[in-house]
Design an enzyme around this catalytic site. Structure first.
Site, PDB file in Angstrom:
ATOM      1  N   CYS A   1       0.631  -1.361  -0.014  1.00  0.00           N
ATOM      2  CA  CYS A   1      -0.201  -0.252  -0.066  1.00  0.00           C
ATOM      3  C   CYS A   1       0.861   1.233  -0.061  1.00  0.00           C
ATOM      4  CB  CYS A   1      -0.908  -0.252   1.142  1.00  0.00           C
ATOM      5  SG  CYS A   1      -1.554   1.126   1.961  1.00  0.00           S
TER       6      CYS A   1
ATOM      7  N   ASP B   1       3.066   2.413   2.131  1.00  0.00           N
ATOM      8  CA  ASP B   1       2.927   2.745   3.538  1.00  0.00           C
ATOM      9  C   ASP B   1       4.149   3.099   4.105  1.00  0.00           C
ATOM     10  OD1 ASP B   1      -0.036   3.809   3.244  1.00  0.00           O
ATOM     11  OD2 ASP B   1      -0.564   2.087   4.874  1.00  0.00           O
TER      12      ASP B   1
ATOM     13  N   CYS C   1      -1.089  -3.806   8.051  1.00  0.00           N
ATOM     14  CA  CYS C   1      -1.376  -2.687   8.076  1.00  0.00           C
ATOM     15  C   CYS C   1      -0.682  -2.686  10.163  1.00  0.00           C
ATOM     16  CB  CYS C   1      -1.891  -1.152   8.545  1.00  0.00           C
ATOM     17  SG  CYS C   1      -3.108  -0.403   7.590  1.00  0.00           S
TER      18      CYS C   1
END
Lengths: 301, 402
Positions: A35, A37, A106
């Site tokens: 993603c 991130d 995450c």
């Protein structure tokens, strides 16, 4: 809009331990390709006790990435680094009262940042062998890389086998087209072609035997299965029926329905109900099948 | 304070005049337009009127060129699948890398069926290379499908010119115009566009209704076969109320076209200028000179879009983002990536899309709210130090990607 828990929102809107720790002696920089991130975790570890006295994070990422980072720092502060390493990504997700399946990575990123920081503290090189791909099965949060590797290493040929090995496709079944896509691609590498098994749903299960689950705890597993059957037995007996365990091969559990249950039009529903109970009790995806569907080579053995 | 809606490229509020127009057709004139009795005798006329209203907005020559469908995606699928079915010997399709998934996903599926799909690339401002396009046109191409305006950046493509070029080569041309219809003047009668998709909910009509414009004479194969509805080109009982709503919405769009291109544009320009002057390290994506009047796509570097949207939502501002995380997909928006916008900026793009219902007061409120939100997130970002990006941000923070 994502369905974020109150806890996730709390840690996103008012993150704890944001920013770098001033006199940090451990830093972990990791990113999630899936993603884009990225997260920098800084720790202040007491060299004597190895207790994490302070932790801070800096995150480039979405709401749940920031909340997971915040949760991670709260969880590990005050722990020794060995204790902290015990923290799993599921612990981070649980601390936040859960994350949507698309956002589980995450929490994985949080755990990896911790491993990287500890490696940095110990003067080791951290590397990660785990790769993430696009999410295929939303029900069980299984990604494409996982499906592909399992198909390759276990020489799988059908969607059903993929479900038995990875759980992917075992829920709502919407991802079966994507799973067929992976099978088609991987089988093509070996010069084979994917052959669909009929129309799908009504096809009898093929007994697959994953090597790892048979190695240990086989007896414990069978006892658990017997326990669940004992629990449902009174309800069946009330209807003048009964059930007995015939064979367990990998994810396939064969039972024999007797008395009024055998030949009952509700038999499929009964099996479905038992299957649900077993999945919950065993914590793994299993398939409950009538013994009439048992492959000959198993039945004969 | 009232929440502010600046996500009109995603969907729009149904105009109250449109709702009013639809209401009698739910419980009074609810009959099937195909029926012979009095419960539906006005329905047929209402559908005819709606068809006229749509025809006028897009400048079609004949009202029979309007085929009502269920949505923009259905219109896109119908157009492309019709073109390949009608011309089975042509195995190539030309489209662009920045199309909506309604076109791209279908084209990728057709690739697995043996079709060759040429996706035109865009430059850093999202513009196409017409020489590349010209070189691909041939009698092997079944259809060209190029959007009129991009939903994310608002960049407008020269579809009329591209349709002329296709026509010179005898190639069918389709355009997905869901973002353009109602915002830009369209004159299909004097164009070489064979098929055009539009969607009701993008122009203050309800969701669940769309149109495929089909130029008279264009070879066509229906997606849905069955009843005689839409002259046999789209079977299925008409979504009567929504079609009537769409007709009214098209009429309103005609009257508001100038407002859209003057006042809405002025609000958009003020919004953009206000944000860019207050927020360092932010820039507009797409082609600002050639853009929908209502759209501003702004990239905020070193922070992530979903986080921005969540904080905006908290203060009552609705917009959308091209970040991967808002969609649950792997990559940030394919549109941003196609324009070669770096990862650290592509993830932080926010699209503001206005409508005639926004006001200058709302714009000023947004201009005031955005800078502290960006500052708050940058404080959390590993690429950011005090009041600017870290020196060589890509090197000072180079995480191990897994």
């Amino acid at each position: 809009m994502w369905n974020y828990s109150e806890k996730v929102q709390e840690h996103f809107f008012d993150p704890k331990n944001a920013g770098a720790v001033d006199d940090a002696n451990a830093t972990g920089d990791v990113g999630s390709l899936s993603c884009g991130d990225a997260l920098r975790l800084t720790l202040k570890v007491n060299p004597e006790s190895e207790i994490i006295e302070d932790a801070g994070f800096q995150t480039f990422g979405c709401g749940s990435a920031i909340a997971s980072s915040s949760a991670l720092t709260e969880i590990i502060k005050g722990k020794t680094i060995d204790e902290a390493l015990e923290v799993s990504n599921q612990d981070i997700a649980d601390y936040l009262d859960g994350l949507p399946p698309e956002k589980m990575h995450c929490s994985v990123m949080g755990r990896e940042a911790l491993q990287a920081a500890v490696a940095d503290y110990r003067g080791e090189e951290w590397s990660d062998d785990h790769e993430e791909g696009a999410l295929i099965c939303k029900c069980f949060a299984i990604d494409e890389v996982m499906v592909e590797e399992t198909v390759r290493s276990n020489n799988l040929h059908t969607v059903e086998e993929v479900t038995n090995f990875t759980k992917a496709g075992g829920g709502c079944s919407s991802c079966h087209e994507a799973i067929e896509g992976v099978l088609t691609r991987v089988l093509a590498e070996k010069g084979e072609s994917f052959v669909a098994a009929g129309i799908g749903g009504a096809v009898p299960a093929v007994a697959a035997t994953p090597k790892e689950s048979m190695a240990t705890g086989a007896l414990k597993r069978i006892r658990l299965i017997e326990k669940v059957l004992d629990e449902v037995r009174p309800a069946l007996q009330a209807d003048n029926g009964d059930v007995e365990l015939v064979e367990v091969t990998g994810k396939a559990i064969y039972v024999h329905l007797t008395g009024a249950c055998s030949g009952c039009q509700m038999a499929a529903m009964t099996l479905g109900g038992i299957q649900q109970r077993l999945i919950e009790e065993l914590g793994e995806f299993v398939k409950v099948l009538p013994d009439t569907e048992m492959p000959v080579e198993i039945a004969g053995a | 304070m009232k929440d502010i809606y600046m996500d009109n490229n995603a969907t729009t509020m149904v105009d109250s005049v449109v709702v009013e127009e639809m209401l009698p057709y739910f419980s009074e004139q609810f009959g099937n337009p195909s029926s012979m009795h009095s419960f539906g005798n006005k329905v047929g006329f209402a559908l005819k009127a709606a068809r006229k209203q749509v025809q006028r907005l897009i400048g079609a020559e004949f009202e029979s060129e309007i085929v009502f469908t269920s949505c923009g995606s259905e219109s896109d699928s119908t157009a492309i699948l019709s073109a390949i079915k009608a011309q089975p010997d042509r195995k190539e399709i030309i489209t662009t890398v920045v199309e909506h998934p309604a076109v791209l996903t279908l084209c990728e599926f057709l690739e697995t069926e043996g079709y060759t799909v040429h996706k035109l690339k865009v430059d850093t401002k999202g513009r196409l290379d017409l020489d590349e396009y010209r070189s691909l046109l041939s009698d092997k191409v079944a259809v060209v499908s190029v959007m009129w305006a991009n939903n994310e950046s608002g960049t407008i493509f020269p579809v009329e010119k591209m349709a002329d070029m296709a026509n010179e080569h005898g190639v069918m041309f389709h355009t997905d115009a869901v973002q353009a219809v109602g915002k830009l003047p369209i004159d299909l009668e004097n164009s070489n566009i064979h098929m055009l998709s539009l969607s009701g909910h993008k122009l203050h009509a309800p969701k669940g209704v769309g149109v495929l414009y089909l130029k008279r004479g264009t070879r066509f194969r229906p997606l849905l076969r069955g009843g005689h509805q839409e002259r046999g080109r789209r079977a299925g009982t008409e979504n009567v109320t929504s079609i009537i709503g769409l007709g009214k919405a098209c009429e309103l769009a005609m009257t508001h076209m100038e407002f859209e291109n003057v006042q809405v544009k002025a609000m958009r320009d003020r919004l953009q200028e206000g944000i860019l002057s207050a927020v360092p390290y932010s820039f507009v994506t797409g082609d600002p000179e050639n853009r929908l009047p209502n759209t501003a796509s702004i990239a905020f570097e070193y922070i992530e879009g979903e986080a921005i949207l969540l904080l905006m939502n908290k203060v009552g501002i609705a917009a959308s983002s091209g970040s991967a995380c808002t969609s649950g997909s792997l990559e940030p928006s394919h549109v941003m990536m196609a324009m070669s916008i770096p990862y650290t900026a592509a993830h932080g793009t926010v699209r503001f899309s206005l409508s005639r219902y926004n006001t200058m007061e709302e714009v000023e409120r947004v201009v005031a709210e955005i800078p502290p939100i960006v500052a708050k997130l940058r404080k959390l970002s590993p690429y950011w130090k005090e009041d600017g990006p870290a020196e060589n941000p890509e090197q000072s923070f180079a995480p191990v990607y897994t």
